[in-house]
Every structure is written in C-alpha cells, then in structure tokens.
Design a protein around this motif. Structure first.
Motif, PDB file in Angstrom:
ATOM      1  N   SER B 194       0.722  -1.211  -0.073  1.00 22.05           N
ATOM      2  CA  SER B 194      -0.068  -0.035  -0.086  1.00 22.05           C
ATOM      3  C   SER B 194       0.962   1.235  -0.028  1.00 22.05           C
ATOM      4  CB  SER B 194      -0.897  -0.104   0.970  1.00 22.05           C
ATOM      5  OG  SER B 194      -0.408  -0.190   2.274  1.00 22.05           O
ATOM      6  N   ASP B 197       2.045   1.695  -3.651  1.00 26.99           N
ATOM      7  CA  ASP B 197       0.887   2.245  -4.287  1.00 26.99           C
ATOM      8  C   ASP B 197       0.676   3.688  -4.216  1.00 26.99           C
ATOM      9  OD1 ASP B 197      -0.941   1.047  -6.179  1.00 26.99           O
ATOM     10  OD2 ASP B 197      -2.706   1.256  -4.671  1.00 26.99           O
ATOM     11  N   GLU B 198       0.937   4.078  -3.018  1.00 22.05           N
ATOM     12  CA  GLU B 198       0.462   5.684  -2.629  1.00 22.05           C
ATOM     13  C   GLU B 198       1.760   6.215  -3.350  1.00 22.05           C
ATOM     14  OE1 GLU B 198      -2.107   7.090  -1.253  1.00 22.05           O
ATOM     15  OE2 GLU B 198      -3.076   5.373  -1.206  1.00 22.05           O
ATOM     16  N   ALA B 226      -1.895   5.148   3.235  1.00 20.32           N
ATOM     17  CA  ALA B 226      -1.598   3.855   3.156  1.00 20.32           C
ATOM     18  C   ALA B 226      -2.101   2.944   4.357  1.00 20.32           C
ATOM     19  CB  ALA B 226      -0.200   3.671   3.021  1.00 20.32           C
ATOM     20  N   PRO B 229      -5.735  -0.088   4.374  1.00 17.87           N
ATOM     21  CA  PRO B 229      -5.547  -1.507   4.078  1.00 17.87           C
ATOM     22  C   PRO B 229      -4.846  -2.292   5.319  1.00 17.87           C
ATOM     23  CG  PRO B 229      -4.471  -0.497   2.069  1.00 17.87           C
ATOM     24  CD  PRO B 229      -4.990   0.470   3.212  1.00 17.87           C
TER      25      PRO B 229
END
Lengths: 290, 306
Positions: B194, B197-198, B226, B229
């Motif tokens: 996560s 991803d960010e 983040a 999740p």
C-alpha cells in the motif's frame, strides 16, 4: 476460450522463468519424487524400533551395519526413513485437501456469480460466516470431535478452507459474465453448466491457481500443526508434525529429531510460497508494475 | 454514517448467528455429543443419565433452539468433568492469552510496518530484496518450529530466557516472537504494497516538487493514506493470533485459553472447547466491525459511498 488456448497463453507468458523459480520448481519436484519413492529409497522400515540405538546422532552406525544419516528417534527408529515417509503424508493431505476446497469453493463461486439473486446472497453470506471463524480453530474442533484419520483430516481441511476460492471465483465470474463471447454463447443456446465449465472456468483459472498455491502452503503448515498437537496423523504413521512433537521433548539431548523434519517442512513451504508469489505477479499485471 | 453503522452491525449479528450454528453442527457431527462431554471410562448408565440431563435425547431442532436460547442469555453451560461453569474456567485463563496476543501484536506491528515502509521506499534495492527474503521466510516457518528453535538457542544453549511457563516479562519474549512472526510478515507485505501504491500517486510528486523532504512526505501524507488496508489486516490478524495461540501456548506451557483448549480436548471436556471457539470467533467478528468503523472515520469516501 478453451483450455487449449489457455495453456498456450500461459506458456507464452511463462517462457522466461527466472532462475530462482526454476530452482524452487526443482526442489518441489525432488520432494514429490522422494515422497513417492519413499518405500524403495528409504534405508529402513520407518516403524522398526531398535532399543539399542535410541536417540543416536546423525551418522551413527547401527549394530546391523546400517548408517542412520539423520540419527534416530526416542524408539531407535531411523529418522531419515521417517522423514521420507512423512513427506508423502504431508504432501498427500495438503494436495487432496486443496483439491477438495478448490472443487467446492470454485463451484459455489461460479454459481453465485452466474445465477445472482437469492443464490448469490445465500452463498456469499455463508462465505462471510465461514470466514468469521478462524479456520485453524474450526479444524481443531472438528478433528477433535470426529477423531483422527487421514481421510477425515483431508475432508476437514478441505471443507473449512473453501471460502477464499469462492470469493475469488465469484468476483472473477462477475467480471467474465458480461464479456461479449459469453453473451454470444448464451444466445447460441448454451446451458449454464456448459458456459460455466467451458467458458468461465478457463478464464478464471489463473487467479484460482494463485489462491490454490498459497493455500497449499498453508495446508502443509496446518496439517503439521494439527499432527504436532496430536490431533492429525496418529503414530506410528510418520508425519513431520508428529515427529517434531516427539522431538520437542528431547530437544536438549537430540536436536536432530526436530531439525530434519522441521527443515524439510520449511523448505517445502518456502518453495511453495515463492512459487505462489511469482505466479501471482505473472498473472496480475497490476502487481507486476508495482 | 448511522445507516452504515446499522447495516454493518446487522451483518455482524448474522455472522455470529452463523458461527453459533456451525459450532452446533460440528458438535453433533460425532452422532452423540454426550460422548464428547463425559470423562473417559464413564459407565453406560452415567452416559444415559447425562444425555437426559443435558437434553441430548430431544429432537435435534429442540436442542438447537435450547442451545441458542442458553447462549443468548449468556449461559455457556457447566463443565461435566469439573462441575464448574465453563465460562469461569475460560475466563480465568483469558488474561494470559491477552498478554500473549498483545506481545505478539507488538512484535508484528513494531517490526512489520517499519520493514514494509523501508521495502517500499527502497523498492528493487538490496534492502528490499533482503527484507523480502526475510518476509517469505517468516511466512514459511511453522510457528512450532520457530518456537522450538527459539527455546533451543535462547533457553537451552545460551540460557538467556526461561524456556517455558509464566513469570516476568522475560517469559513473554519468546512466545511473542514465535507467535508474531507470521503476522509480522503479513504486515510487512501489506505495508509494502500500500505504501508503494501511494508513492506512485501525483500528490507525492507534487509534494516533492514543492521541495518537501521524502521522510516528511511519507510520515505526513503517505502513511495516512496507506494505513487503511493495514487497519483491516490488523483486525484479521488479532483473530489469527488468538487461533495461533493454541500451538504456541502448548509449546511454551503458557496457561492461556489455547493450552486450555488442547487440555480440554485431551480430557474430553468439549464444552470448554466450544466456549473457546465461540469466544475467539466473537472477537474475530467484533474486531472486523471495529476495523470497518475506523476505516469509515479515517476515510470519508467509505461512509459517503453508502
């Protein structure tokens, strides 16, 4: 799309397999072969006791001239033979229970995603409920109630672990169901069973395979854990978990009893997990770019 | 928001009801649950008496309604072996399991999340590779193997820590590490995914363009986004830790509910096992609901979408 086209697209994708993954596949094949050939390559009968050779270290040569490469356990049984036979038990339980949970989970997931309506509500609600009991705990309770046994263990593990497959198969089926070729096939008069089996299944096989690989590793660990607790495979049948539970009592005097089945277990699960991670990266373009 | 809370609570109630039903079915799988509740070597007469006393001679659906009715009134039954309310026995062991789970969660979060952040920010570098290998290893070592290895190294060989039992904080160290290792790997993986991803999003690039130092961007902006999740994983992990305690407590002779479960199975005192399974499942359901509420508070998109 048929299974044939699926396999060609898979082989195109997997043409370049990195070296560590090849190594891992080699380890897995070796382990499967060793497990399958155990009756022929094991140096001794895994349950033959020799009370004059109890808790002997690796490399000990017995009275009959036999060398105990992995040492012996508390009853003087050859540890190498027990580990070899135990591999078959671990792999067998894990493989069969993964097959059971895949069959159950994928069928239910495809049915929920295809028929929708109340069928979908019932199945997906059941998935939520199953996932609110920690699977290990449910397995412990069920195995304890039913009593031990190879087949019971397979069924319990298989029937407690299907919801993850259902979630994946359901989500994938929803996506695939609206694709033009499925609609075309439906208009051409194909029945639900034919569409699900011939068209939907090949298209959702990738993500299901990823789940199955991860679950396979978990199943091996769960079987070993249950046998370690005395709830799984019962002595004298050798299982890595039950060998280790004996070894725990002798860890100060005979570390090898824990070490060899433990290392085998670790290498097996480590290989399966690496393979699973790699498969997921291959099949999920999103995680590949990350 | 209120509607969202209501819907989620209803879902949780259905899940708990389902759990009760599944446990009821499992207890009846053996055919005669009376046999699960009597000590070994009980006479046929005693078993027949008990069957009548516990109502196992009634039709199945009557038993089921009675079972639900007792549980709704928080009556968990009396242990036949020990003649004490089962819930009292479980409650007396619970504090030890809570200690152990807290210790394991500390290990898992304290090591897993920083490791995940390091992996995400140094993606593809040597540190990422080393930590990835450590994470996959952590996922592949069975808890009982790491437990025995820890005992062998730190208790038997080095003599730094007590091998088993309860006592001071030093008794908690090894069980926490052994139990937390698997969760630690999960936290590290989820955090890595996560955060990575960010990091690829535009606001990070904008912040860098404005000259903010990377550590500041991560702490003030990326981690907040983040975290969502990761919160959901934390909720699931609490349930998994409680379930994993069955093995760890047995290895370390830790007198929590996990050890109690195994002892009760051996003593054929299944009522206690039933209470433990129900209890851990409730915790599992409730933490999942709490995690969803925390989400909704942290991220307005979730509660407004409904």
């Amino acid at each position: 799309m048929t299974l044939a086209t699926l396999s060609t697209s898979l082989s195109a994708r997997f043409r370049r397999i990195p070296l560590p993954i090849l190594a891992v596949i080699a380890i897995l094949i070796t382990m499967v072969l060793l497990a399958a050939l155990a009756p022929w390559i094991a140096p001794a009968d895994p349950s033959r006791q020799d009370l004059f050779a109890r808790l002997k270290p690796p490399g000990f040569v017995g009275r009959s001239g036999i060398t105990y490469w992995f040492g012996t356990d508390d009853l003087g049984r050859d540890l190498l033979s027990r580990v070899l036979y135990g591999a078959g038990v671990s792999l067998g339980v894990a493989l069969l229970s993964v097959i059971v949970s895949t069959l159950v989970g994928v069928s239910l997931g495809m049915i929920a995603g295809w028929f929708r309506g109340w069928v979908e509500v019932v199945i997906m609600r059941l998935v939520d409920i199953m996932m609110s009991i920690p699977a290990v705990l449910l397995a412990v309770l069920t195995v304890a109630v039913l009593g031990p046994g190879f087949l019971k263990l397979v069924l319990v593990l298989g029937l407690t672990r299907w919801p993850r497959y259902t979630r994946v198969a359901y989500g994938q089926t929803l996506q695939v169901a609206n694709l033009p070729f499925i609609k075309a096939s439906e208009l051409a008069g194909a029945g639900a069973a034919r569409i699900l089996f011939h068209h939907v299944l090949p298209n959702i096989a990738g993500p299901v395979l990823v789940v199955a690989t991860a679950e396979f590793g978990l199943m091996i660990l769960t079987e070993a854990g249950l046998s370690f607790l005395g709830l799984g495979i019962q002595p004298p049948t050798p299982s890595w978990g039950s060998i280790m539970s004996v070894g725990r009592e002798y860890v100060e005097r005979a570390w090898w009893i824990v070490l060899f089945p433990g290392l085998s277990l670790f290498f097996l699960v480590f290989s399966v997990n690496l393979l699973g991670d790699w498969l997921r990266d291959q099949l999920d373009p999103r995680s590949r770019t990350r | 928001m209120l509607r969202y809370v209501g819907e989620r609570l209803l879902q949780a109630m259905i899940a708990i009801f389902g759990v009760l039903t599944i446990v009821f079915i499992v207890m009846h799988l053996s055919g005669d649950p009376t046999l699960l509740l009597v000590p070994q070597g009980a006479s046929a007469e005693m078993i027949a008496d008990l069957r009548r006393e516990l109502g196992f001679d009634r039709p199945l659906w009557v038993q089921y309604v009675g079972y639900l009715n007792d549980l709704i009134h928080l009556d968990f039954g009396e242990s036949v072996v020990q003649r004490v309310p089962a819930i009292d026995i479980v409650a007396s062991r619970l504090p030890y399991t809570i200690q152990l789970a807290a210790g394991a969660l500390t290990v898992a979060i304290g090591v897993g999340i920083p490791a995940g952040i390091l992996m995400a920010t140094r993606r593809g570098g040597w540190l990422d590779r080393v930590l990835t290998a450590v994470v996959v290893t952590g996922q592949s070592v069975p808890t009982f193997l790491s437990a025995i290895l820890l005992i062998f190294v730190f208790a038997v060989t080095l003599g730094w820590l007590p091998a088993s039992g309860i006592g001071g904080l030093s008794n908690l160290v090894m069980p926490s590490i052994a139990l937390g290792a698997l969760s630690m790997s999960t936290f590290a993986r989820m955090t890595r995914i996560s955060v990575a991803d960010e990091l690829s999003k535009d606001y990070v690039r904008a912040a860098r363009a404005r000259g903010l130092p990377m550590p500041k961007i991560i702490v003030r902006h990326v981690l907040r986004n983040a975290s969502i999740p990761v919160i959901s994983i934390a909720a699931l992990e609490i349930g998994n830790l409680l379930a994993g305690a069955v093995i760890i407590e047995t290895v370390f002779a830790w007198p929590g509910i996990g050890q109690l479960a195994i002892q009760s199975i051996q003593a054929r005192d299944f009522l206690i096992v039933q209470v433990i399974v129900l209890l851990i499942s409730f915790v599992y359901v409730i933490t999942a609901v709490l995690a969803d509420f925390i989400y909704a508070i942290v991220d307005p998109r979730i509660r407004l979408a409904r």
